[in-house]
Design a protein around this motif. Structure first.
Motif, PDB file in Angstrom:
ATOM      1  N   SER A  52       0.835  -1.205   0.000  1.00 21.51           N
ATOM      2  CA  SER A  52       0.000   0.000   0.000  1.00 21.51           C
ATOM      3  C   SER A  52       0.870   1.255   0.000  1.00 21.51           C
ATOM      4  CB  SER A  52      -0.920   0.007   1.226  1.00 21.51           C
ATOM      5  OG  SER A  52      -1.809  -1.086   1.202  1.00 21.51           O
ATOM      6  N   LEU A  56      -1.341  -0.969  -5.034  1.00 17.51           N
ATOM      7  CA  LEU A  56      -2.679  -1.543  -4.958  1.00 17.51           C
ATOM      8  C   LEU A  56      -3.746  -0.504  -5.278  1.00 17.51           C
ATOM      9  CD1 LEU A  56      -2.210  -3.542  -1.630  1.00 17.51           C
ATOM     10  CD2 LEU A  56      -1.625  -4.244  -3.971  1.00 17.51           C
ATOM     11  N   ARG A  57      -4.782  -0.946  -5.948  1.00 15.65           N
ATOM     12  CA  ARG A  57      -5.918  -0.075  -6.262  1.00 15.65           C
ATOM     13  C   ARG A  57      -6.862  -0.049  -5.068  1.00 15.65           C
ATOM     14  NH1 ARG A  57     -10.982  -1.493  -7.488  1.00 15.65           N
ATOM     15  NH2 ARG A  57     -12.311  -0.185  -8.823  1.00 15.65           N
ATOM     16  N   PRO A  58      -7.127   1.123  -4.481  1.00 15.53           N
ATOM     17  CA  PRO A  58      -8.050   1.172  -3.341  1.00 15.53           C
ATOM     18  C   PRO A  58      -9.466   0.770  -3.749  1.00 15.53           C
ATOM     19  CG  PRO A  58      -6.725   3.164  -3.439  1.00 15.53           C
ATOM     20  CD  PRO A  58      -6.506   2.430  -4.742  1.00 15.53           C
ATOM     21  N   HIS A 108      -5.759  -2.284   5.253  1.00 15.32           N
ATOM     22  CA  HIS A 108      -5.245  -0.976   4.869  1.00 15.32           C
ATOM     23  C   HIS A 108      -3.947  -0.674   5.611  1.00 15.32           C
ATOM     24  CE1 HIS A 108      -7.770  -0.573   8.433  1.00 15.32           C
ATOM     25  NE2 HIS A 108      -6.981   0.416   8.790  1.00 15.32           N
ATOM     26  N   ASP A 143      -7.599   4.580   2.993  1.00 21.92           N
ATOM     27  CA  ASP A 143      -7.860   3.740   1.826  1.00 21.92           C
ATOM     28  C   ASP A 143      -7.841   2.254   2.177  1.00 21.92           C
ATOM     29  OD1 ASP A 143      -8.030   5.913   0.090  1.00 21.92           O
ATOM     30  OD2 ASP A 143      -5.880   5.891  -0.353  1.00 21.92           O
ATOM     31  N   THR A 183      -7.240  -1.203   0.811  1.00 28.36           N
ATOM     32  CA  THR A 183      -6.516  -1.700  -0.353  1.00 28.36           C
ATOM     33  C   THR A 183      -6.490  -3.223  -0.448  1.00 28.36           C
ATOM     34  OG1 THR A 183      -4.512  -1.434   0.973  1.00 28.36           O
ATOM     35  CG2 THR A 183      -5.008   0.312  -0.622  1.00 28.36           C
ATOM     36  N   ALA A 219      -6.232  -8.411  -3.172  1.00 24.53           N
ATOM     37  CA  ALA A 219      -5.963  -7.050  -3.626  1.00 24.53           C
ATOM     38  C   ALA A 219      -6.054  -6.974  -5.139  1.00 24.53           C
ATOM     39  CB  ALA A 219      -4.580  -6.603  -3.165  1.00 24.53           C
ATOM     40  N   LYS A 236      -2.884  -1.875  -8.921  1.00 24.95           N
ATOM     41  CA  LYS A 236      -3.133  -0.544  -9.479  1.00 24.95           C
ATOM     42  C   LYS A 236      -3.214  -0.589 -11.002  1.00 24.95           C
ATOM     43  CE  LYS A 236       0.400   1.925 -10.075  1.00 24.95           C
ATOM     44  NZ  LYS A 236       1.659   2.696  -9.896  1.00 24.95           N
TER      45      LYS A 236
END
Length: 447
Positions: A110, A115-117, A141, A147, A149, A325, A328
């Motif tokens: 994170s 990682l994309r939240p 998180h 966020d 994640t 997860a 991103k």
């Protein structure tokens, strides 16, 4: 074999949830049935061998039946290679859409922005924070970050395993023998005197990372902690932590089976089942293994489980496990979320987690399964309520390495150490941890 439940076809796969800001805007989440076919890559790390591999394949089939326009490509990654491969994938942007993450890795990845939240609408779509085991959400998180994640998936929960024949010979009742620190030590002394040559304990000392999971509950139950609440400084040199580690080291030095002491943690369950040691600490996966193959010397006469003992601050247990997860750079984030939503749903959790002996992160998934009805799981049901996870700091991978390295002196000592000797080792450990935490960019990933 595990039960396969039919999943009804879903007519509309996109759902609406309120976006932040309170302006009435709607956010569409997921991947609708009228969207073009896509294939998503899913990296997973099985710790249960072929059974888990088969379970992942079955879940991918069930998912595709409900989502014909999404195909999941499961890619098996061994745990030993996973950190390096995920680090490389994150840097290159060529990784999977969805990955399994060890709970202690979430903070580091994170911090790196890999990682994309999950959006507020997506979190609502899986049932919200309260749908999951309370402690599990703390690993979703980076500490201090708003966020989310990583979505909780599977839980590593631990309890005591014991041989009923050895306890009976020693005149011990498990309900009282393992209730407190004092009663546990007295029980081990009694077993040593009357156990017919069976060592009281079976604890592996060679896998120092795994040993931390056994020690942490004693630190917490003594009223201590590993780090402060902000995750910025070590607390291992404080009196409560010293008391706990001194107690645990004494038990291992006095009562451990010498052959088991030379093993890594993963080899201990088989050694216990083969007849080494009267008491061990292990996770819920061994319940299924022991029930499936009970005709082993350490199991034939009977075995049971019990919660970890309570200290002056109460009863605590280590919780670990895995989260899910979305990277991103995921090529198909909407479809990736559908897979995460499916795996964290009640039906998949009951099929996958329960069949493999792991504990589902979704609280409601336990109901009506053998995790609820089998007596050997009772201790684990109780320990879930007393469980804690490590603080989700970015540098936890490095912190854990420091603890493992410095604590080796405790486990490789020729005998019982004095409290002052333990305090000296913990003082060095704390100083090393504080040095690690002083570097805000330290994650241990790709270093």
């Amino acid at each position: 074999m595990f039960r396969v439940l039919a999943v009804a076809a879903v007519t509309v796969l996109a759902i609406s949830g309120c976006a932040g800001g309170g302006d009435g805007a709607k956010e569409t989440v997921g991947y609708a049935a009228d969207q073009p076919p896509v294939t998503i890559d899913f990296w997973y790390m099985p710790s249960g061998g072929p059974l888990q591999e088969k379970a992942v394949a079955e879940e991918a089939k069930e998912f595709h039946a409900a989502h014909p326009n999404i195909t999941v490509n499961p890619v098996r990654i061994v745990w030993e290679d996973a950190l390096t491969r995920l680090s490389t994938a994150s840097a290159s942007g060529e990784g999977p859409d969805v990955t399994q993450l060890g709970t202690t890795w979430v903070g580091g990845f994170s911090r790196l922005g890999a990682l994309r939240p999950y959006t507020a609408a997506e979190i609502d779509a899986v049932g919200g924070q309260t749908a999951f085991t309370a402690a599990s959400w703390s690993s979703s998180h980076l500490i201090g970050s708003p966020d989310t994640t990583a979505m909780p998936w599977l839980v590593d929960v631990r309890a005591l395993f014991y041989r009923t024949d050895v306890l009976k010979a020693a005149g011990l009742d498990a309900a009282t023998a393992f209730a407190t620190w004092e009663s546990l030590e007295a029980a081990l002394q009694r077993i040593q005197a009357t156990g017919g040559g069976v060592a009281p304990l079976a604890i592996g000392n060679e896998n120092t990372f795994g040993i931390i999971h056994n020690v942490a509950p004693f630190v917490w139950s003594a009223g201590g902690d590993l780090l402060d609440t902000a995750g910025t400084a070590s607390r291992l040199s404080e009196p409560a932590a010293v008391d706990a580690v001194h107690y645990y080291q004494r038990l291992v030095a006095r009562f451990n089976d010498p052959q088991v002491a030379k093993m890594i943690n993963n080899d201990v369950p088989a050694a216990f089942a083969a007849g080494r040691g009267a008491v061990t600490i292990d996770n819920s996966q061994s319940v299924g293994d022991f029930l499936a193959d009970p005709d082993r010397p350490g199991l034939r006469a009977g075995w049971g489980t019990a919660p970890l003992p309570a200290g002056k601050a109460g009863r605590f247990g280590f919780l670990g496990g895995s989260n899910l997860a979305i990277l991103k750079d995921a090529k198909h984030p909407g479809a990736a979320f559908e897979w995460v939503r499916f795996l964290t749903g009640k039906q998949s959790q009951q099929r996958y987690a329960v069949s493999t002996g792991l504990w589902p992160a979704r609280s409601e998934a336990v109901a009506g399964t053998r995790l609820e009805t089998e007596p050997a799981y009772a201790a684990f049901r109780e320990m879930i309520g007393h469980g804690r996870m490590y603080p989700s700091v970015a540098a936890w991978i490095v912190v854990e390495s420091v603890i493992a390295k410095d604590f080796a002196e405790l486990w490789h000592a020729p005998g019982e150490l004095t409290r002052d000797q333990v305090r000296s080792i913990l003082a060095k450990t704390s100083a090393d941890i504080d040095e690690t935490l002083a570097d805000p960019g330290r994650t241990g990933i790709g270093e």
